[in-house]
Design a protein around this motif. Structure first.
Motif, PDB file in Angstrom:
ATOM      1  N   UNK A  91       0.997  -1.278  -0.049  1.00  0.00           N
ATOM      2  CA  UNK A  91       0.058  -0.025  -0.090  1.00  0.00           C
ATOM      3  C   UNK A  91       1.151   1.324  -0.078  1.00  0.00           C
ATOM      4  N   UNK A  92       1.407   1.658  -1.172  1.00  0.00           N
ATOM      5  CA  UNK A  92       2.277   2.665  -1.239  1.00  0.00           C
ATOM      6  C   UNK A  92       1.604   3.718  -2.386  1.00  0.00           C
ATOM      7  N   UNK A  93       2.057   4.892  -2.613  1.00  0.00           N
ATOM      8  CA  UNK A  93       1.768   5.778  -3.756  1.00  0.00           C
ATOM      9  C   UNK A  93       2.752   5.461  -5.003  1.00  0.00           C
ATOM     10  N   UNK A  94       2.168   5.721  -5.938  1.00  0.00           N
ATOM     11  CA  UNK A  94       2.860   5.601  -7.160  1.00  0.00           C
ATOM     12  C   UNK A  94       4.231   6.055  -7.405  1.00  0.00           C
ATOM     13  N   UNK A  95       4.178   7.328  -6.780  1.00  0.00           N
ATOM     14  CA  UNK A  95       5.576   8.151  -6.857  1.00  0.00           C
ATOM     15  C   UNK A  95       6.725   7.236  -5.836  1.00  0.00           C
ATOM     16  N   UNK A  96       6.423   7.036  -4.713  1.00  0.00           N
ATOM     17  CA  UNK A  96       7.243   6.050  -3.803  1.00  0.00           C
ATOM     18  C   UNK A  96       7.412   4.753  -4.638  1.00  0.00           C
ATOM     19  N   UNK A  97       6.581   4.174  -5.338  1.00  0.00           N
ATOM     20  CA  UNK A  97       7.020   2.884  -5.953  1.00  0.00           C
ATOM     21  C   UNK A  97       7.919   3.338  -7.190  1.00  0.00           C
ATOM     22  N   UNK A  98       7.801   4.373  -7.898  1.00  0.00           N
ATOM     23  CA  UNK A  98       8.636   4.642  -9.113  1.00  0.00           C
ATOM     24  C   UNK A  98      10.001   5.069  -8.545  1.00  0.00           C
ATOM     25  N   UNK A  99      10.093   5.602  -7.393  1.00  0.00           N
ATOM     26  CA  UNK A  99      11.462   5.976  -6.696  1.00  0.00           C
ATOM     27  C   UNK A  99      12.221   4.535  -6.525  1.00  0.00           C
ATOM     28  N   UNK A 100      11.335   3.752  -5.874  1.00  0.00           N
ATOM     29  CA  UNK A 100      11.978   2.308  -5.500  1.00  0.00           C
ATOM     30  C   UNK A 100      12.521   1.668  -6.876  1.00  0.00           C
ATOM     31  N   UNK A 101      11.764   1.928  -8.089  1.00  0.00           N
ATOM     32  CA  UNK A 101      11.882   0.974  -9.197  1.00  0.00           C
ATOM     33  C   UNK A 101      13.312   1.811  -9.729  1.00  0.00           C
ATOM     34  N   UNK A 102      13.260   3.044  -9.798  1.00  0.00           N
ATOM     35  CA  UNK A 102      14.573   3.763 -10.268  1.00  0.00           C
ATOM     36  C   UNK A 102      15.693   3.363  -9.529  1.00  0.00           C
ATOM     37  N   UNK A 103      15.689   3.077  -8.132  1.00  0.00           N
ATOM     38  CA  UNK A 103      16.765   2.547  -7.219  1.00  0.00           C
ATOM     39  C   UNK A 103      17.230   1.527  -7.590  1.00  0.00           C
ATOM     40  N   UNK A 104      16.241   0.427  -7.792  1.00  0.00           N
ATOM     41  CA  UNK A 104      16.564  -1.113  -7.969  1.00  0.00           C
ATOM     42  C   UNK A 104      17.427  -1.026  -9.233  1.00  0.00           C
ATOM     43  N   UNK A 105      17.040  -0.344 -10.485  1.00  0.00           N
ATOM     44  CA  UNK A 105      17.614  -0.367 -11.736  1.00  0.00           C
ATOM     45  C   UNK A 105      19.209   0.238 -11.506  1.00  0.00           C
TER      46      UNK A 105
END
Length: 260
Positions: free
Chosen positions: A194-208
């Protein structure tokens, strides 16, 4: 506290040591999920295939055959959004939860039920439209030089057509990489947490960013597999898309975890 192989990205930690073993394991687990629940995979892949066939026949009937190339190049941008239901199937199977159509389709809104995935979906379709606008501009520049209309694939046999493919391919690759970096982890994360999409995007960029080579290879696997699967009348996507979708879920589970 995050270890040397992890980075703290609130509210989670992300792995810094993804490698070939994780990619192989993700593909094996993805194949296992598809074999265990083929109906869901075939349904979501069928929607994608139907959309692809509709696009093909629409362009063919309008005499815009040359547009099939940029459309085929941009079409995989929509695959992550179609795969959201597959992420939920993998999540429920992993957690031992009952598998129902209501639960799987309900995941399209995200875990919090506040339409975070719908917001991401809007980004997906805007990105696809943006790519088509750029492709149209590139076409316009090189079409004038070739003197051939878009009603024939002969355009790509000319010098201008080949240059158009080189320029369009380079621009498309940059856009595809940016879009991949934004969505590869964010969409499964929105299904899982249960996170907002901006947080999810930040995490995605961090993984990459933390696993750039491995994630680049994974992007290549997805792109080559989806493109090859589109060649036999899109029918290869009925297997390729579900396996890759489930595999992406398992790669996400390896890449993102709760803080220790």
């Amino acid at each position: 506290m995050a270890s040397a192989n992890q980075a703290q990205i609130a509210p989670v930690t992300v792995a810094r040591n993804l490698g070939w073993a994780e990619l192989r394991a993700a593909l094996a687990a993805g194949w296992g999920d598809f074999r265990a629940c083929p109906g869901y995979g075939l349904f979501f892949a069928g929607v994608y295939v139907a959309a692809g066939l509709f696009l093909y026949f629409a362009l063919f009937n309008r005499g815009e055959v040359a547009w099939l190339v940029p459309a085929a190049a941009g079409f995989p941008l929509l695959a992550p959004f179609i795969a959201v239901g597959l992420y939920e199937v993998s999540r429920r199977r992993e957690a031992g939860l009952p598998m129902t159509w209501g639960a799987v389709l309900g995941a399209l809104r995200g875990r919090g039920g506040d339409d975070q995935i719908v917001s991401m979906g809007a980004i997906v379709f805007v990105a696809f439209g943006f790519w088509l606008m750029i492709a149209h501009g590139i076409f316009a520049v090189f079409l004038a030089e070739s003197g051939i209309g878009t009603e024939s694939l002969a355009l790509f046999g000319t010098r201008a057509g080949m240059m158009m493919l080189v320029v369009g391919g380079a621009v498309g690759a940059v856009l595809a990489w940016a879009f991949y970096a934004v969505t590869v982890v964010s969409l499964p994360m929105l299904v899982h947490r249960e996170v907002d999409f901006m947080t999810a995007i930040i995490v995605s960029l961090a993984v990459v960013r933390s696993n750039s080579l491995t994630m680049l290879v994974w992007a290549g696997v997805i792109a080559v597999t989806l493109f090859a699967a589109m060649l036999p009348a899109f029918l290869g996507l009925l297997v390729a898309l579900p396996v890759l979708g489930h595999a992406t879920w398992h790669l996400y589970r390896r890449a993102v975890c709760d803080p220790a």
